[in-house]
Motif scaffolding. Structure first.
Motif: not given
Length: 328
Positions: A7-8, A251-263
């Motif tokens: 999703l991220a 949305i972009c900044i928040s999603a990149v933050f999630v991406l760096t923690t999940e992937c």
């Protein structure tokens, strides 16, 4: 059903690409709108951080206030300069390609400030990025000369000013990254807190840009109206574009933050590179931006150099070997 990581990735691609589209729609209407865009992004993200991250000031910062100040000044200069450069005949595709060349600045500052050593592949990749950016810059200058033959010298002068601003922002962003590593190494990683302070503390600095921000707000309010579906209300088109830009930026900044923690870092690099490339393709297709054969050569050199520098083939190979060991 999509997992958190999948999703991220989807949200990064859709959110960040949409953000660039709204920015280009705004720049098409008013090329000097960069300061207003930057101010509104900082205001909304800073307000959100104050409410949800800092709990209206009731949460104590994990990092000392003084440690953020230098980083805040750098981030303010980078953000304002990047958007202000669009005032100076910088085509949006060139703007994207320049910002994709951040590895070049990171490597140069890494050598100068940190005494880092790199292997031959890294130097080759950075050379590819440098040649790619130079090629796109030269071709953009030539396009300006062809399209505006009467005022070609003046246009090329302002294009050179814009390129200088983008170059300054590129190296300042790299320096900011190095300083950020120092803060994280000393106090630990607190990305949500960093996001709040980086957007809230620079807000007084926009007082210096108040006349320009006010003028472009007036321009936005007086832009041609568009009918909002469902509610059937007429709203100035630039106000809608601004709203879309701010929402997609968050949305972009928040999603990149999630991406760096999940992937893994490989996935993050691939997704961010793909996002930039898709934004570039959409800009060329939808906005009919001039893009010659040599622009394409420069583009592939920049993105190819980014992939080589990140050692994506090597990381893929290591992941495959790790999976084979687990299955044995």
């Amino acid at each position: 059903m999509l997992g958190k990581a999948e999703l991220a990735i989807l949200v990064v691609i859709l959110g960040c690409c949409s953000n660039v589209v709204f920015l280009e729609l705004l720049v098409t209407e008013a090329p000097g709108i960069g300061n207003l865009v930057t101010f509104l992004q900082f205001l909304i993200i800073g307000a959100e951080g104050f409410i949800f991250t800092m709990k209206m000031g009731s949460v104590s910062p994990k990092v000392p206030f003084s440690a953020w100040l230098t980083l805040v000044v750098m981030y303010f200069l980078v953000s304002v300069t990047n958007n202000y450069a669009l005032n100076f005949n910088i085509p949006m595709p060139l703007h994207m390609i320049f910002r994709a060349g951040s590895l070049l600045a990171n490597m140069i500052l890494g050598i100068i400030l940190l005494g880092k050593q790199y292997n031959l592949g890294k130097y080759v990749s950075v050379m590819m990025i440098s040649i790619g950016i130079a090629t796109c810059t030269i071709m953009s200058a030539q396009n300006n000369k062809v399209q505006n033959s009467e005022g070609a010298d003046a246009d090329n002068f302002w294009l050179a000013v814009g390129i200088f601003l983008l170059t300054f922002a590129l190296f300042m962003s790299a320096r900011m990254g190095i300083y950020q590593e120092v803060i994280y190494g000393k106090y630990g990683k607190h990305p949500k807190e960093a996001m709040f302070f980086l957007h809230a503390l620079p807000l007084p600095g926009f007082i210096l840009l108040a006349p320009d921000i006010y003028n472009h707000m007036v321009i936005s309010l007086n832009s041609s109206p568009l009918a909002v579906p469902v509610i059937n209300v007429q709203v100035p088109c630039m106000v809608l574009y601004l709203l879309g830009n701010i929402i997609t930026q968050y949305i972009c900044i928040s999603a990149v933050f999630v991406l760096t923690t999940e992937c893994a870092s490989l996935t993050v690099t691939l997704v961010v590179t793909l996002r930039k490339f898709l934004s570039l393709l959409f800009s060329i297709w939808y906005f009919q931006n001039p893009f010659t054969f040599w622009h394409w050569i420069g583009t592939f050199l920049v993105f190819g150099g980014t992939i080589i520098f990140s050692d994506i083939p090597g990381l893929i190979r290591k992941q495959r070997e790790a999976q084979e060991k687990r299955t044995q």
